[in-house]
Design a protein around this motif. Structure first.
Motif, short mmCIF file in Angstrom:
data_model
loop_
_atom_site.label_atom_id
_atom_site.label_comp_id
_atom_site.label_asym_id
_atom_site.label_seq_id
_atom_site.Cartn_x
_atom_site.Cartn_y
_atom_site.Cartn_z
N SER A 1 -13.14 -2.97 -0.89
CA SER A 1 -12.57 -2.68 0.43
C SER A 1 -13.33 -3.44 1.52
O SER A 1 -12.73 -4.05 2.42
CB SER A 1 -12.60 -1.18 0.71
N ASP B 1 -4.05 -2.20 5.48
CA ASP B 1 -4.46 -2.31 4.08
C ASP B 1 -3.63 -3.37 3.35
O ASP B 1 -4.16 -4.18 2.59
CB ASP B 1 -4.32 -0.96 3.37
N ASP C 1 -1.94 -1.32 -4.60
CA ASP C 1 -3.07 -0.40 -4.78
C ASP C 1 -3.04 0.17 -6.20
O ASP C 1 -2.07 0.80 -6.62
CB ASP C 1 -2.96 0.72 -3.74
N ALA C 2 -4.14 -0.07 -6.94
CA ALA C 2 -4.17 0.29 -8.36
C ALA C 2 -4.07 1.78 -8.62
O ALA C 2 -3.78 2.19 -9.75
CB ALA C 2 -5.46 -0.25 -8.98
N SER C 3 -4.27 2.62 -7.61
CA SER C 3 -4.23 4.06 -7.82
C SER C 3 -2.83 4.59 -8.08
O SER C 3 -2.67 5.66 -8.67
CB SER C 3 -4.85 4.78 -6.62
N ASP C 4 -1.80 3.86 -7.65
CA ASP C 4 -0.41 4.33 -7.84
C ASP C 4 0.20 3.65 -9.06
O ASP C 4 1.01 2.72 -8.97
CB ASP C 4 0.42 4.04 -6.58
N LYS C 5 -0.17 4.15 -10.25
CA LYS C 5 0.25 3.52 -11.50
C LYS C 5 1.76 3.63 -11.72
O LYS C 5 2.39 2.71 -12.25
CB LYS C 5 -0.51 4.15 -12.67
N ASP D 1 0.86 -1.18 0.00
CA ASP D 1 0.00 0.00 0.00
C ASP D 1 0.90 1.23 0.00
O ASP D 1 1.31 1.70 1.06
CB ASP D 1 -0.91 -0.01 1.22
N GLU E 1 -1.36 -1.54 -18.56
CA GLU E 1 -2.76 -1.25 -18.90
C GLU E 1 -3.08 -1.70 -20.32
O GLU E 1 -4.13 -2.31 -20.58
CB GLU E 1 -3.04 0.24 -18.72
N LEU F 1 -7.85 -2.73 -7.21
CA LEU F 1 -8.63 -1.51 -7.08
C LEU F 1 -9.32 -1.45 -5.71
O LEU F 1 -10.00 -2.39 -5.31
CB LEU F 1 -9.69 -1.45 -8.19
N PRO G 1 -2.43 -5.05 -10.08
CA PRO G 1 -3.14 -3.88 -9.54
C PRO G 1 -4.44 -4.32 -8.86
O PRO G 1 -5.19 -5.13 -9.41
CB PRO G 1 -3.44 -3.03 -10.78
N SER H 1 -12.11 -0.11 -4.43
CA SER H 1 -13.45 0.46 -4.48
C SER H 1 -14.12 0.26 -3.12
O SER H 1 -13.61 -0.48 -2.27
CB SER H 1 -14.28 -0.22 -5.57
#
Length: 501
Positions: free
Chosen positions: A436, A490, A381-385, A325, A402, A430, A428, A432
């Motif tokens: 979560s 997390d 965590d998919a948000s940190d590409k 995370d 991607e 996500l 990755p 959501s």
């Protein structure tokens, strides 16, 4: 042997016997021009109850017919149901005799069981003849009527047709059973000479302004006729009626108290597939099946956390996964390395901690662990590409992941039978709202089932598991602010969930 009798009643009362809408009967009466004084002969059985006398509760249920559930057929009287019955029947010579408060998961069968206990007490012998039983539930008369109807159906399914009944009452072996709504009709329950049983259903959901009046009526009968009293509900909200009862000092309460969450019926009335389905579609699982009164509760049972840190299980991992995370100042970087024995599902935490290091140092640490333990998957965590690409550059994965995922989808290589974790190392994940909740629920389940071993050195994770609170699966960040375990928690739930799903 069922014996039949004939009784003549006014035609207008036939709706109560057939349990149909009175308006239908009235319209038909007008259509065929029957006068108001018209009568009709009703043929019904008045005996057949003799076969039920002298039986134990288990044998009585066999004789009358076992309860059923759609798609399942007849169900036995389960051990937890016998526990409820025995607690209600138990006599110890004190003020709690015959008084049981039952907090039970929704769907556990508490209402069906109550109707059978009521029916059994009416027919096992003649000791309650001449007495009355009260059914109190909900804010509408129809809810109480429905329970009365279920009592009638129990006998009907057993081949016994009860003669004296209406929508709101039934007479069985000389015992009058009547349903009352909890709202607005408190006075109707007063002044009865001989009350032998009181059943209060879903009491935590009554209007709060009605609760005290009902309790006054009920408690008044404890000294007057010493009835059996079964008080049942699932939780509603903090300080609801059941919450108050379960917080009374043991020396002061008039109730024996039982608390049964869904696990009492797991593999019995609840199939594993039932629980999986309910978890996916219900946002009240914690309250209605896990019996968490307060909307803010400790997420992980303390005894489960203690076991995870104190157990001496010998776990020999057959493969390893890792979860990250990413968090940068002032946040921390959470990392969990987990070993899994695929032969028994046991999980051994190798590393689980938070770090305040540069990105370069974290990449170096993660790749070092990846190589040392031959890690199968690294969940991120998919948000940190950008960080995902950096990790992929140090594995066999394609950096432009991607576009690669799009290709896998279009070529149908990626499907429900061949998930991403089979097709790449760095996966990755996500975060959501739904995923979560699912990860949190699964981590709790693994701890509760004692599948996880955590080393004592993982103090940040221990504190996070102790401190974590949630509202219907949504973690409250207050108790787990940055530096207090939110990031390591997390990574822990990502690793546990990713390993098995």
């Amino acid at each position: 042997m069922i014996e039949w009798t004939r009784k003549r009643i006014p035609y207008r009362q036939i709706a109560d016997y057939l349990e149909v809408d009175r308006g239908v009967v009235q319209r038909y009466q007008q259509k065929i021009q029957l006068p108001n004084e018209a009568t009709v002969d009703i043929t019904s059985s008045v005996s057949g109850l003799d076969k039920l006398k002298g039986l134990s509760f288990e044998d009585w249920n066999q004789a009358i017919g076992l309860p059923t559930k759609p798609g399942r057929g007849p169900l036995p009287i389960y051990d937890y149901e016998m526990t409820i019955f025995n607690e209600l029947m138990k006599v110890e010579g004190n003020h709690k005799d015959r008084h049981l408060a039952l907090l039970a998961a929704r769907g556990l069968g508490k209402t069906e069981l109550a109707t059978r206990i009521i029916s059994y007490l009416c027919t096992k012998d003649d000791s309650l003849k001449g007495s009355e039983m009260m059914v109190i539930t909900g804010n509408r008369q129809s809810l109480s009527n429905n329970i009365v109807k279920r009592i009638k159906n129990t006998f009907r399914n057993g081949g016994i047709y009860l003669e004296d009944s209406a929508a709101s009452y039934v007479d069985i072996n000389g015992v009058h059973i009547e349903g009352y709504p909890a709202a607005g009709h408190t006075e109707a329950g007063r002044g009865k000479a001989n009350v032998s049983f009181i059943f209060l259903d879903e009491s935590s959901w009554w209007n709060t302004n009605e609760t005290q009046g009902i309790l006054d009526v009920i408690l008044g009968y404890f000294h007057k006729s010493n009835p059996y009293c079964l008080f049942t509900s699932s939780p509603s909200a903090p300080n609801d009626l059941m919450d108050q009862i379960f917080n009374e000092p043991e020396s002061d309460t008039v109730w024996r108290r039982l608390k049964m969450d869904y696990k009492f019926g797991f593999g019995k009335i609840f199939l594993p597939s039932d629980i999986d389905r309910i978890k996916k579609v219900s946002n009240t699982f914690a309250r209605e099946l896990e019996l968490r009164w307060s909307p803010v509760t400790g997420t992980f049972p303390i005894e489960s956390v203690d076991f995870a840190f104190d157990n001496q299980m010998e776990i020999n991992p057959t493969y390893y996964v890792m979860a990250c995370d990413p968090g940068w100042s002032p946040a921390r970087f959470g990392v969990t390395l987990l070993g899994i024995d695929r032969r028994n599902g046991l999980k051994k935490v190798i590393v689980s901690d938070e770090f305040s290091e540069s990105e370069d140092n974290m990449v170096e640490l993660i790749i070092s662990l990846y190589k040392q333990f031959n890690v199968k998957n690294i969940w991120v965590d998919a948000s940190d590409k950008r960080f995902i690409r950096r990790l992929k550059a140090n594995t066999t994965d394609q950096v432009e992941y991607e576009a690669h995922i799009d290709y896998l989808k279009k070529s149908k290589i990626l499907n429900q039978y061949n998930p991403l974790k089979n097709l790449m190392v760095v996966v990755p994940l996500l975060f959501s709202n739904e995923s979560s909740k699912e990860m949190l629920s699964y981590a709790r389940l693994c701890l509760e089932q004692r599948l996880v071993s955590i080393p004592q050195v993982c103090t940040t994770l221990r504190n996070a598991l102790y401190s974590c609170q949630d509202v219907e699966g949504n973690i409250l960040k207050g108790p787990l602010s940055h530096g207090k375990g939110s990031d390591v928690l997390d990574s822990f739930r990502m690793a546990v969930y990713g390993a098995d799903n």
